[in-house]
Motif scaffolding. Structure first.
Motif, mmCIF file in Angstrom:
data_model
loop_
_atom_site.group_PDB
_atom_site.id
_atom_site.type_symbol
_atom_site.label_atom_id
_atom_site.label_comp_id
_atom_site.label_asym_id
_atom_site.label_seq_id
_atom_site.Cartn_x
_atom_site.Cartn_y
_atom_site.Cartn_z
ATOM 1 N N PHE A 142 -1.224 -51.369 -6.514
ATOM 2 C CA PHE A 142 -0.605 -50.863 -7.753
ATOM 3 C C PHE A 142 -1.376 -49.654 -8.277
ATOM 4 N N SER A 143 -2.687 -49.821 -8.381
ATOM 5 C CA SER A 143 -3.519 -48.784 -8.974
ATOM 6 C C SER A 143 -3.420 -47.495 -8.165
ATOM 7 N N LYS A 144 -3.436 -47.636 -6.849
ATOM 8 C CA LYS A 144 -3.365 -46.450 -5.995
ATOM 9 C C LYS A 144 -2.028 -45.736 -6.208
ATOM 10 N N ARG A 145 -0.960 -46.502 -6.210
ATOM 11 C CA ARG A 145 0.379 -45.937 -6.356
ATOM 12 C C ARG A 145 0.514 -45.238 -7.706
ATOM 13 N N ILE A 146 0.060 -45.913 -8.741
ATOM 14 C CA ILE A 146 0.245 -45.387 -10.096
ATOM 15 C C ILE A 146 -0.621 -44.147 -10.337
ATOM 16 N N HIS A 147 -1.874 -44.195 -9.913
ATOM 17 C CA HIS A 147 -2.738 -43.027 -10.128
ATOM 18 C C HIS A 147 -2.415 -41.875 -9.187
ATOM 19 N N TYR A 148 -1.593 -42.167 -8.194
ATOM 20 C CA TYR A 148 -1.078 -41.085 -7.354
ATOM 21 C C TYR A 148 -0.239 -40.136 -8.190
ATOM 22 N N GLY A 149 0.112 -40.583 -9.390
ATOM 23 C CA GLY A 149 0.770 -39.716 -10.357
ATOM 24 C C GLY A 149 0.016 -38.417 -10.605
ATOM 25 N N ILE A 176 7.412 -32.734 -21.991
ATOM 26 C CA ILE A 176 6.772 -32.868 -20.672
ATOM 27 C C ILE A 176 7.374 -34.064 -19.946
ATOM 28 N N MET A 177 7.483 -35.182 -20.658
ATOM 29 C CA MET A 177 8.020 -36.389 -20.048
ATOM 30 C C MET A 177 9.445 -36.154 -19.556
ATOM 31 N N ASP A 224 10.353 -51.330 -14.505
ATOM 32 C CA ASP A 224 9.749 -51.569 -15.824
ATOM 33 C C ASP A 224 8.268 -51.228 -15.883
ATOM 34 N N TYR A 225 7.588 -51.277 -14.745
ATOM 35 C CA TYR A 225 6.138 -51.094 -14.798
ATOM 36 C C TYR A 225 5.632 -49.969 -13.900
ATOM 37 N N ILE A 226 5.953 -50.012 -12.631
ATOM 38 C CA ILE A 226 5.312 -49.056 -11.719
ATOM 39 C C ILE A 226 5.747 -47.623 -12.020
ATOM 40 N N ILE A 227 7.043 -47.406 -12.169
ATOM 41 C CA ILE A 227 7.498 -46.032 -12.466
ATOM 42 C C ILE A 227 6.997 -45.560 -13.837
ATOM 43 N N PRO A 228 7.184 -46.328 -14.916
ATOM 44 C CA PRO A 228 6.669 -45.866 -16.214
ATOM 45 C C PRO A 228 5.154 -45.611 -16.214
ATOM 46 N N PHE A 229 4.382 -46.490 -15.549
ATOM 47 C CA PHE A 229 2.935 -46.269 -15.496
ATOM 48 C C PHE A 229 2.604 -44.986 -14.733
ATOM 49 N N THR A 230 3.317 -44.752 -13.644
ATOM 50 C CA THR A 230 3.056 -43.528 -12.869
ATOM 51 C C THR A 230 3.338 -42.298 -13.735
ATOM 52 N N LYS A 231 4.440 -42.356 -14.473
ATOM 53 C CA LYS A 231 4.776 -41.217 -15.326
ATOM 54 C C LYS A 231 3.772 -41.046 -16.459
ATOM 55 N N LYS A 232 3.244 -42.164 -16.935
ATOM 56 C CA LYS A 232 2.198 -42.076 -17.962
ATOM 57 C C LYS A 232 0.978 -41.327 -17.412
ATOM 58 N N TYR A 237 -2.354 -36.614 -17.219
ATOM 59 C CA TYR A 237 -2.973 -35.582 -16.381
ATOM 60 C C TYR A 237 -2.566 -34.190 -16.842
ATOM 61 N N LEU A 238 -1.287 -34.028 -17.103
ATOM 62 C CA LEU A 238 -0.805 -32.697 -17.498
ATOM 63 C C LEU A 238 -1.368 -32.275 -18.856
ATOM 64 N N LEU A 239 -1.491 -33.266 -19.778
ATOM 65 C CA LEU A 239 -2.015 -32.918 -21.101
ATOM 66 C C LEU A 239 -3.437 -32.354 -21.003
ATOM 67 N N GLU A 240 -4.152 -32.749 -19.941
ATOM 68 C CA GLU A 240 -5.512 -32.223 -19.745
ATOM 69 C C GLU A 240 -5.522 -30.987 -18.850
#
Lengths: 243, 243
Positions: A142-149, A176-177, A224-232, A237-240
């Motif tokens: 999960f973490s790998k997939r989501i932070h791949y964002g 941005i979203m 409900d979780y993986i896609i929204p977390f990835t987008k978060k 990332y973009l805000l920084e």
């Protein structure tokens, strides 16, 4: 553009991670919820005050940290890991900007409170070790997939840096979203995940196959979780992201 | 007869383990062979002289031993693990006779020398950590499946103890092995494994699916290694089996 940031490479990595995530969920689902493994001191461990699962997660991450896992740009620990390493440091070239973004605390909480009850029988079958070991693989996937964002965001930024820079300077998270969201791509992804969940979750030699996990549930976990977390992660990332 | 020794329960455990084994092999196969992780000092680790993979395997087993993994009758370590435990000991009821039989050394050697070259590209892709972590899951699944032969043997013994006792007293390994072998059951198992390998190893949304591992190879791994090793454990167990 660097190889790692080419959209077709990012895409194929994300698609390959779907197998890892679905396999892990199916593996975890063979055991009951075993709530006690998530409760602080639920199973008393000498000189440790935390949950049984966290004890194993933290020990596993410490071990992996020793061989440099968390110096890689696509790896993020859930627990505190030592800086000390047993290998000579490797000079990774970072295809993305270095950032401290790590939403694993939120992933962990959601996993225990929302996802486990969706996939496991709400019982205790005593398989505490096996459940925890499978939790660890699933959380890592999960973490790998989501932070791949971060990669997705960087690629998108490089693709239209002028437009993003304007929105980033205005800190316009909503816009941005909106720009990050492609409903068609998301729907296509959910269809593919659902098809994979059907294929991998069935017992192929049985006349009327019972799915190990209802494919709709795996689809829901993505929606409900993986896609929204990835987008978060993409948004954070973009805000920084400044040149 | 105890629940754990009922043939239908043993059978359903072995069938469920097929998924775990096939999923693990598919996961490992996404990375190259990465021979260097199996070579002693191939990747130099401070204060450790062994291979990179063994370092992680041994560390993982030490951690799992602390929470009592290897006191369970169906778990066997590959490396030396501490007797010390952080949990109060659990009084397992052993459905089988206690024995020191552990053929993990042979499983490990076969895995590295024979199985990895069958499923991985003979290259180095630098994914040492991921390859090793997947090796560990795969090895643990293999070991569990193969040492489950003790349960199979105990069930078969209880089912025809007179006949087995005669052969055991005569140390007639050949005749015991013959009695343990049911070609029809083995063929049926291989067909099922092959079907599962086809189902789980495909990319379901692709027009002409390329299998992640050729299903024939997974069948071969069962035919050449997993089944013979399991029968070896059954035989070793029976040779020690006295009432």
């Amino acid at each position: 553009m660097r190889e790692e940031l080419k959209l077709e490479n990012i895409r194929s990595n994300l698609i390959r991670l779907e197998e890892t995530i679905i396999f892990s969920l199916i593996e975890r689902a063979q055991f009951a919820q075993n709530k006690i493994i998530y409760r602080t001191n639920g199973i008393p461990i000498k000189n440790y005050s935390g949950s049984f699962m966290l004890y194993l997660l933290s020990g596993t991450e410490k071990l992996h940290a020793m061989v440099r896992r968390y110096t890689a740009p696509d790896e993020h620990p859930f627990t505190e890991v030592p800086k000390e390493q047993l290998l000579s440091p490797l000079a990774y070239e970072w295809p993305i900007k270095k950032t401290e973004i790590n939403i694993n605390a939120e992933i962990l909480e959601t996993y225990i409170d929302k996802i486990i009850p969706l996939i496991c029988k709400k019982e205790d079958d005593g398989n505490y070790g096996s459940s925890s070991v499978n939790d660890i693989s699933t959380l890592q996937a999960f973490s790998k997939r989501i932070h791949y964002g971060k990669y997705v965001a960087e690629a998108k930024f490089q693709d239209s840096s002028l437009e993003y820079t304007k929105l980033i300077k205005a800190s316009d998270s909503g816009a941005i979203m909106q720009r990050l969201t492609d409903k068609k791509v998301e729907e296509h992804l959910l269809e593919r995940v659902s098809l994979k969940a059907q294929t991998y979750g069935q017992e192929p030699d049985v006349k009327n196959p019972v799915f190990k996990i209802n494919p709709e549930i795996i689809k829901k976990i993505y929606a409900d979780y993986i896609i929204p977390f990835t987008k978060k992660v993409e948004l954070l990332y973009l805000l920084e992201r400044t040149d």
